[in-house]
Design a protein around this motif. Structure first.
Motif, PDB file in Angstrom:
ATOM      1  N   HIS A 228       0.826  -1.206   0.000  1.00  0.00           N
ATOM      2  CA  HIS A 228       0.000   0.000   0.000  1.00  0.00           C
ATOM      3  C   HIS A 228       0.861   1.257   0.000  1.00  0.00           C
ATOM      4  O   HIS A 228       0.330   2.367  -0.061  1.00  0.00           O
ATOM      5  CB  HIS A 228      -0.930   0.015   1.223  1.00  0.00           C
ATOM      6  N   ARG A 229       2.196   1.095   0.051  1.00  0.00           N
ATOM      7  CA  ARG A 229       3.108   2.215   0.019  1.00  0.00           C
ATOM      8  C   ARG A 229       3.866   2.227  -1.303  1.00  0.00           C
ATOM      9  O   ARG A 229       4.141   1.167  -1.871  1.00  0.00           O
ATOM     10  CB  ARG A 229       4.108   2.125   1.171  1.00  0.00           C
ATOM     11  N   PRO A 230       4.250   3.419  -1.809  1.00  0.00           N
ATOM     12  CA  PRO A 230       5.021   3.470  -3.058  1.00  0.00           C
ATOM     13  C   PRO A 230       6.401   2.840  -2.869  1.00  0.00           C
ATOM     14  O   PRO A 230       6.955   2.813  -1.759  1.00  0.00           O
ATOM     15  CB  PRO A 230       5.112   4.967  -3.363  1.00  0.00           C
ATOM     16  N   LEU A 231       6.962   2.369  -3.983  1.00  0.00           N
ATOM     17  CA  LEU A 231       8.198   1.594  -3.933  1.00  0.00           C
ATOM     18  C   LEU A 231       9.121   1.976  -5.080  1.00  0.00           C
ATOM     19  O   LEU A 231       8.695   2.087  -6.223  1.00  0.00           O
ATOM     20  CB  LEU A 231       7.882   0.097  -4.006  1.00  0.00           C
ATOM     21  N   VAL A 232      10.381   2.176  -4.750  1.00  0.00           N
ATOM     22  CA  VAL A 232      11.462   2.349  -5.724  1.00  0.00           C
ATOM     23  C   VAL A 232      12.457   1.214  -5.490  1.00  0.00           C
ATOM     24  O   VAL A 232      12.752   0.867  -4.339  1.00  0.00           O
ATOM     25  CB  VAL A 232      12.148   3.718  -5.545  1.00  0.00           C
ATOM     26  N   THR A 233      12.972   0.633  -6.574  1.00  0.00           N
ATOM     27  CA  THR A 233      13.830  -0.551  -6.452  1.00  0.00           C
ATOM     28  C   THR A 233      15.070  -0.414  -7.317  1.00  0.00           C
ATOM     29  O   THR A 233      15.001   0.078  -8.450  1.00  0.00           O
ATOM     30  CB  THR A 233      13.057  -1.815  -6.899  1.00  0.00           C
ATOM     31  N   GLN A 234      16.217  -0.858  -6.782  1.00  0.00           N
ATOM     32  CA  GLN A 234      17.391  -1.119  -7.620  1.00  0.00           C
ATOM     33  C   GLN A 234      17.775  -2.579  -7.453  1.00  0.00           C
ATOM     34  O   GLN A 234      17.917  -3.071  -6.343  1.00  0.00           O
ATOM     35  CB  GLN A 234      18.590  -0.233  -7.277  1.00  0.00           C
ATOM     36  N   VAL A 235      17.931  -3.281  -8.594  1.00  0.00           N
ATOM     37  CA  VAL A 235      18.358  -4.677  -8.615  1.00  0.00           C
ATOM     38  C   VAL A 235      19.728  -4.728  -9.291  1.00  0.00           C
ATOM     39  O   VAL A 235      19.865  -4.329 -10.451  1.00  0.00           O
ATOM     40  CB  VAL A 235      17.363  -5.558  -9.391  1.00  0.00           C
ATOM     41  N   SER A 236      20.738  -5.189  -8.575  1.00  0.00           N
ATOM     42  CA  SER A 236      22.074  -5.285  -9.177  1.00  0.00           C
ATOM     43  C   SER A 236      22.974  -6.049  -8.224  1.00  0.00           C
ATOM     44  O   SER A 236      22.620  -6.292  -7.062  1.00  0.00           O
ATOM     45  CB  SER A 236      22.663  -3.891  -9.428  1.00  0.00           C
ATOM     46  N   ARG A 237      24.142  -6.434  -8.726  1.00  0.00           N
ATOM     47  CA  ARG A 237      25.138  -6.960  -7.807  1.00  0.00           C
ATOM     48  C   ARG A 237      25.476  -5.891  -6.773  1.00  0.00           C
ATOM     49  O   ARG A 237      25.364  -4.698  -7.030  1.00  0.00           O
ATOM     50  CB  ARG A 237      26.418  -7.335  -8.565  1.00  0.00           C
ATOM     51  N   PHE A 238      25.918  -6.346  -5.594  1.00  0.00           N
ATOM     52  CA  PHE A 238      26.436  -5.401  -4.613  1.00  0.00           C
ATOM     53  C   PHE A 238      27.861  -5.044  -5.026  1.00  0.00           C
ATOM     54  O   PHE A 238      28.834  -5.704  -4.663  1.00  0.00           O
ATOM     55  CB  PHE A 238      26.382  -6.003  -3.210  1.00  0.00           C
ATOM     56  N   ASP A 239      27.943  -3.998  -5.824  1.00  0.00           N
ATOM     57  CA  ASP A 239      29.163  -3.630  -6.519  1.00  0.00           C
ATOM     58  C   ASP A 239      29.267  -2.110  -6.480  1.00  0.00           C
ATOM     59  O   ASP A 239      28.286  -1.404  -6.737  1.00  0.00           O
ATOM     60  CB  ASP A 239      29.058  -4.130  -7.966  1.00  0.00           C
ATOM     61  N   GLU A 306      10.715 -13.197  -6.784  1.00  0.00           N
ATOM     62  CA  GLU A 306      10.657 -11.998  -5.967  1.00  0.00           C
ATOM     63  C   GLU A 306      11.134 -10.771  -6.744  1.00  0.00           C
ATOM     64  O   GLU A 306      10.535  -9.686  -6.661  1.00  0.00           O
ATOM     65  CB  GLU A 306      11.496 -12.181  -4.696  1.00  0.00           C
ATOM     66  N   VAL A 307      12.225 -10.928  -7.505  1.00  0.00           N
ATOM     67  CA  VAL A 307      12.708  -9.817  -8.331  1.00  0.00           C
ATOM     68  C   VAL A 307      11.666  -9.435  -9.379  1.00  0.00           C
ATOM     69  O   VAL A 307      11.430  -8.254  -9.650  1.00  0.00           O
ATOM     70  CB  VAL A 307      14.055 -10.172  -8.980  1.00  0.00           C
ATOM     71  N   ASN A 308      11.052 -10.433  -9.972  1.00  0.00           N
ATOM     72  CA  ASN A 308       9.976 -10.190 -10.940  1.00  0.00           C
ATOM     73  C   ASN A 308       8.893  -9.311 -10.319  1.00  0.00           C
ATOM     74  O   ASN A 308       8.489  -8.277 -10.884  1.00  0.00           O
ATOM     75  CB  ASN A 308       9.400 -11.533 -11.388  1.00  0.00           C
ATOM     76  N   ALA A 309       8.444  -9.684  -9.146  1.00  0.00           N
ATOM     77  CA  ALA A 309       7.385  -8.920  -8.474  1.00  0.00           C
ATOM     78  C   ALA A 309       7.847  -7.512  -8.119  1.00  0.00           C
ATOM     79  O   ALA A 309       7.104  -6.532  -8.276  1.00  0.00           O
ATOM     80  CB  ALA A 309       6.928  -9.663  -7.220  1.00  0.00           C
ATOM     81  N   LEU A 310       9.087  -7.372  -7.651  1.00  0.00           N
ATOM     82  CA  LEU A 310       9.608  -6.059  -7.299  1.00  0.00           C
ATOM     83  C   LEU A 310       9.669  -5.142  -8.515  1.00  0.00           C
ATOM     84  O   LEU A 310       9.271  -3.972  -8.458  1.00  0.00           O
ATOM     85  CB  LEU A 310      11.002  -6.200  -6.674  1.00  0.00           C
ATOM     86  N   GLN A 311      10.172  -5.663  -9.631  1.00  0.00           N
ATOM     87  CA  GLN A 311      10.272  -4.835 -10.833  1.00  0.00           C
ATOM     88  C   GLN A 311       8.895  -4.484 -11.390  1.00  0.00           C
ATOM     89  O   GLN A 311       8.683  -3.369 -11.886  1.00  0.00           O
ATOM     90  CB  GLN A 311      11.106  -5.558 -11.895  1.00  0.00           C
ATOM     91  N   ALA A 312       7.969  -5.424 -11.303  1.00  0.00           N
ATOM     92  CA  ALA A 312       6.636  -5.189 -11.862  1.00  0.00           C
ATOM     93  C   ALA A 312       5.809  -4.241 -11.013  1.00  0.00           C
ATOM     94  O   ALA A 312       5.004  -3.459 -11.549  1.00  0.00           O
ATOM     95  CB  ALA A 312       5.900  -6.521 -12.031  1.00  0.00           C
ATOM     96  N   ARG A 313       5.975  -4.279  -9.688  1.00  0.00           N
ATOM     97  CA  ARG A 313       5.122  -3.509  -8.791  1.00  0.00           C
ATOM     98  C   ARG A 313       5.756  -2.212  -8.292  1.00  0.00           C
ATOM     99  O   ARG A 313       5.105  -1.445  -7.585  1.00  0.00           O
ATOM    100  CB  ARG A 313       4.722  -4.368  -7.589  1.00  0.00           C
ATOM    101  N   SER A 314       7.013  -1.944  -8.655  1.00  0.00           N
ATOM    102  CA  SER A 314       7.643  -0.685  -8.274  1.00  0.00           C
ATOM    103  C   SER A 314       7.079   0.464  -9.098  1.00  0.00           C
ATOM    104  O   SER A 314       6.741   0.297 -10.276  1.00  0.00           O
ATOM    105  CB  SER A 314       9.163  -0.755  -8.484  1.00  0.00           C
ATOM    106  N   GLU A 315       7.011   1.625  -8.491  1.00  0.00           N
ATOM    107  CA  GLU A 315       6.641   2.814  -9.256  1.00  0.00           C
ATOM    108  C   GLU A 315       7.753   3.190 -10.233  1.00  0.00           C
ATOM    109  O   GLU A 315       7.505   3.591 -11.361  1.00  0.00           O
ATOM    110  CB  GLU A 315       6.355   3.984  -8.305  1.00  0.00           C
ATOM    111  N   VAL A 316       8.995   3.049  -9.777  1.00  0.00           N
ATOM    112  CA  VAL A 316      10.173   3.352 -10.593  1.00  0.00           C
ATOM    113  C   VAL A 316      11.270   2.366 -10.222  1.00  0.00           C
ATOM    114  O   VAL A 316      11.418   1.995  -9.048  1.00  0.00           O
ATOM    115  CB  VAL A 316      10.692   4.790 -10.360  1.00  0.00           C
ATOM    116  N   VAL A 317      12.031   1.927 -11.212  1.00  0.00           N
ATOM    117  CA  VAL A 317      13.244   1.144 -10.981  1.00  0.00           C
ATOM    118  C   VAL A 317      14.446   2.043 -11.246  1.00  0.00           C
ATOM    119  O   VAL A 317      14.428   2.857 -12.177  1.00  0.00           O
ATOM    120  CB  VAL A 317      13.280  -0.105 -11.876  1.00  0.00           C
TER     121      VAL A 317
END
Length: 436
Positions: A228-239, A306-317
């Motif tokens: 119910h809260r907006p979400l921004v996501t970054q998916v990457s290696r910890f680099d 889980e990554v699929n859901a995060l990317q699909a449901r984020s307001e911005v990646v």
């Protein structure tokens, strides 16, 4: 012997209606001239980065087309992967140089892997070597019957001379090289046959296959994201090249304007990337007092779905890289119609042409401004995401990458004919590749 990665079966026919028909038709014709050939892909790890994700989809499709293909892994101890991480960074321009001891570690492990490759006694026509970790094998294995291809996935446009002087003599034995962008081709490359192929995503993989919205929401709630809260996501290696701490600072600039905004920082900790643990610990320390920042890894059960859901449901990646080979996660997000704020580096601009997919930025301040703008303008954000999805469909799906590979192999086999092989039948699904 080298370890073989077990991959499933895939059918190119299942991409009909997803990828462009012209690419699928061209693939079926090109593959006919290569059926029965034997191919090997060599890499350092079976998970945790873009190379492994590409190969997990690409290798089964080779086999589906009748090109007998294996994916094998080199071996190495912790010291070896510490050295190869330094080589990786140095080839992208990081300062410093290797000690004589570190050079000896790289050579000794490479010699061991070359002996293991020789002991496999496989009669390959083509051998793809991915990135610097196994790059010495062409020179050390002594196998000149195969056609060797070095696939460099990183930005080597301005390599640290010390690291390039170490690697370049090992490249003399390659017949061809592939880079992501023309500007990534390093100076004085000792390989004459050079191709430029952008990477691609698999739209039918678990990470990119459409998820029903209720399932996506359940998955996110399960890992602690409040839907119910907006979400921004970054998916990457910890680099450090991905600048995750810079993403945190940009997010902190936005939070006063969007108080309930969440940030998810998602990464895999891979076998060949010991530096990732250090970056992970830095992130945990920097964010431990903010309950709206989620630092998630494969070690706590965050995988493809889980990554699929995060990317699909984020307001911005976000993909705020400082240096980047390509950044598959940009295309992954765009394929789901999610707009992206990306660093203006490497292959990211190729995926985000002006007015398509999202916004390019150079600084933390610009990143924060772009995030806030897209959060406040959801209609514009949606339009950018939809344009980005079509751009990915045309240019960055797996059949296009496979076609690039087969055209290179076809040209190499025309220049130096393959030995006679038993024809390996392909096993097309009932849905013909020629369409209906």
């Amino acid at each position: 012997m080298l370890d073989v990665v077990d991959v499933g079966k895939r059918s190119l026919a299942t991409y009909r209606g997803v990828a462009p028909d012209a690419q699928l038709d061209a693939l079926s014709h090109c593959a006919e001239r290569l059926r029965g050939a034997r191919c090997l892909h060599l890499s350092a790890t079976p998970y945790g980065g873009g190379v492994s994700e590409i190969l997990r989809s690409l290798v089964p499709l080779y086999n589906d087309l009748g090109i007998v293909t294996d994916w094998k892994l080199i071996h190495g101890d912790e010291a070896f992967f510490q050295v190869t991480k330094r080589i990786h960074n140095g080839l992208q321009g990081a300062p410093g140089e290797l000690t004589e001891s570190e050079k000896a570690i790289y050579l000794a492990n490479s010699q061991l892997n070359a002996r293991r490759l020789i002991s496999d006694s496989e009669d390959y026509d083509f051998i793809f070597v991915h990135d610097p970790q196994p790059a010495a094998l062409a020179a050390l294995s002594g196998n000149r019957d195969a056609r060797w291809i070095w696939r460099c996935h990183i930005d080597t446009s301005r390599p640290n001379p010390s690291f390039w002087e170490l690697l370049s003599p090992y490249l003399l034995d390659y017949d061809a090289a592939i880079f992501t962008l023309p500007e990534f081709i390093p100076p004085a490359l000792p390989i004459r046959n050079v191709r430029v192929h952008a990477p691609a995503i698999d739209p039918l993989s678990p990470k990119n296959h459409p998820l029903p919205e209720p399932l996506a929401r359940d998955v996110l709630e399960w890992i602690g994201i409040r839907t119910h809260r907006p979400l921004v996501t970054q998916v990457s290696r910890f680099d450090r090249w991905k600048d995750p701490l810079g993403v945190v600072r940009a997010y902190q600039r936005v939070r006063p304007h969007v108080p309930d905004l969440q940030l998810a920082l998602v990464g895999s900790l891979a076998l060949d990337d010991p530096e990732g643990w250090e970056v992970y610990e830095e992130l945990r320390a920097a964010t431990r007092h903010d309950g709206l920042i989620h630092v998630l890894t494969n070690l706590v059960g965050v995988g493809n779905i889980e990554v699929n859901a995060l990317q699909a449901r984020s307001e911005v990646v976000v993909q705020k890289s400082l240096r980047e080979g390509f950044g598959l996660v940009v295309s992954e997000a765009l394929w789901k119609g999610t707009p992206v704020v990306g660093g203006r580096t490497g292959g990211i601009p190729l995926q985000l042409p002006e007015g398509t997919g999202g916004v390019l930025v150079d600084t933390e301040e610009e990143c924060a401004e772009a995030l806030l703008h897209l959060l406040r303008q959801p209609d514009e954000a949606h339009l950018l995401g939809e344009r980005g999805r079509e751009h990915v469909r045309q240019h960055f799906l797996m059949p296009r990458l496979l076609l690039d590979h087969l055209r290179l192999l076809d040209a190499m086999s025309s220049a130096r004919p393959l030995p006679a092989r038993d024809i390996v039948p392909s096993h097309p699904s009932p849905l013909s590749l020629q369409g209906v």
